[in-house]
Design an enzyme around this catalytic site. Structure first.
Site, mmCIF file in Angstrom:
data_model
loop_
_atom_site.group_PDB
_atom_site.id
_atom_site.type_symbol
_atom_site.label_atom_id
_atom_site.label_comp_id
_atom_site.label_asym_id
_atom_site.label_seq_id
_atom_site.Cartn_x
_atom_site.Cartn_y
_atom_site.Cartn_z
ATOM 1 C CG HIS A 56 -0.359 -0.421 2.915
ATOM 2 N ND1 HIS A 56 -0.272 -1.096 3.520
ATOM 3 C CD2 HIS A 56 0.871 0.774 3.248
ATOM 4 C CE1 HIS A 56 0.498 -0.543 4.423
ATOM 5 N NE2 HIS A 56 0.687 0.607 4.599
HETATM 6 P P1 TYD Z 1 -2.350 -3.596 7.629
HETATM 7 O O1 TYD Z 1 -1.875 -2.463 7.507
HETATM 8 O O2 TYD Z 1 -3.786 -4.349 6.378
HETATM 9 O O3 TYD Z 1 -0.665 -4.264 7.193
HETATM 10 P P2 TYD Z 1 0.208 -4.232 6.888
HETATM 11 O O4 TYD Z 1 -0.490 -3.541 5.857
HETATM 12 O O5 TYD Z 1 1.432 -4.449 7.487
HETATM 13 O O6 TYD Z 1 0.207 -5.911 6.007
HETATM 14 O O7 TYD Z 1 -3.050 -3.332 9.099
HETATM 15 C C1 TYD Z 1 -4.036 -4.702 9.405
HETATM 16 C C2 TYD Z 1 -4.604 -4.654 10.262
HETATM 17 O O8 TYD Z 1 -4.075 -3.989 11.519
HETATM 18 C C3 TYD Z 1 -5.867 -4.271 9.484
HETATM 19 O O9 TYD Z 1 -6.975 -4.867 10.404
HETATM 20 C C4 TYD Z 1 -5.785 -2.842 10.851
HETATM 21 C C5 TYD Z 1 -5.203 -2.588 11.473
HETATM 22 N N1 TYD Z 1 -4.033 -1.370 12.111
HETATM 23 C C6 TYD Z 1 -5.248 -0.741 13.319
HETATM 24 O O10 TYD Z 1 -6.648 -1.254 13.646
HETATM 25 N N2 TYD Z 1 -4.411 0.493 13.600
HETATM 26 C C7 TYD Z 1 -3.102 0.911 12.539
HETATM 27 O O11 TYD Z 1 -2.132 1.663 12.779
HETATM 28 C C8 TYD Z 1 -2.256 -0.168 11.626
HETATM 29 C C9 TYD Z 1 -1.028 0.064 10.951
HETATM 30 C C10 TYD Z 1 -3.538 -1.301 11.242
#
Ligand code: TYD
Length: 144
Positions: A56
């Site tokens: 992303h």
């Molecule tokens: P995600 O951004 O998809 O992780 P990555 O990009 O590392 O694979 O986030 C995973 C989950 O965590 C998603 O359900 C959103 C939640 N999340 C939060 O609630 N707060 C945060 O600060 C972050 C970064 C993620």
């Protein structure tokens, strides 16, 4: 809206305070060590071997990514150029500017990816589709 490239993203050496036989300590201070104020810290851990994270970009968010333990690879992409970083030292961090696509993979066993972010969690700041990302890059480069 400023349009950053992968050349604006770089490894930052953090202070490493060494105490004889007592280990090391590194410090990150708002505005002093890094070019933004930290509003949120989160960390990835127990990532199974072979898994990837990220995929992303953020519209506004700046981040410092640190391999607090173990190692992993970060591939940054500004829509034109990709840059690969291998993070494996807790006294170094990777500054990721807004508008940059990132993929994280090659996590070692026990890796901890600590992220210091310039803002609280805002789902609307995410761009999760690569074609949307390329369109966004086009948009910000023509509105400079
Ligand atoms: P995600 O951004 O998809 O992780 P990555 O990009 O590392 O694979 O986030 C995973 C989950 O965590 C998603 O359900 C959103 C939640 N999340 C939060 O609630 N707060 C945060 O600060 C972050 C970064 C993620």
């Amino acid at each position: 809206m400023e349009s950053y490239s992968v050349c604006d993203c770089s490894i930052l050496d953090l202070n490493k305070h060494h105490s004889d036989r007592k280990g090391n300590l590194s410090v990150v201070q708002n505005s002093i060590t890094i070019p933004f104020d930290v509003k949120r810290v989160y960390y990835l851990y127990d990532v199974p071997g072979g898994e990837s994270r990220g995929s992303h970009a953020h519209r506004e968010l700046s981040q410092l990514i640190v391999a607090a333990s173990g190692s992993f690879r970060v591939v940054l992409d500004d829509g034109k150029v990709k840059r690969t970083f291998f993070l494996n030292r807790p006294y170094q961090g990777l500054i990721v500017k807004p508008g940059i696509w990132r993929d994280l993979d090659d996590f070692s066993s026990g890796a901890v990816c600590m992220v210091l972010a310039s803002d609280v969690y805002k789902p609307e700041d995410y761009i999760r589709d690569y074609d949307d990302f390329l369109n966004y890059r086009q948009e910000i480069s023509t509105h400079k």
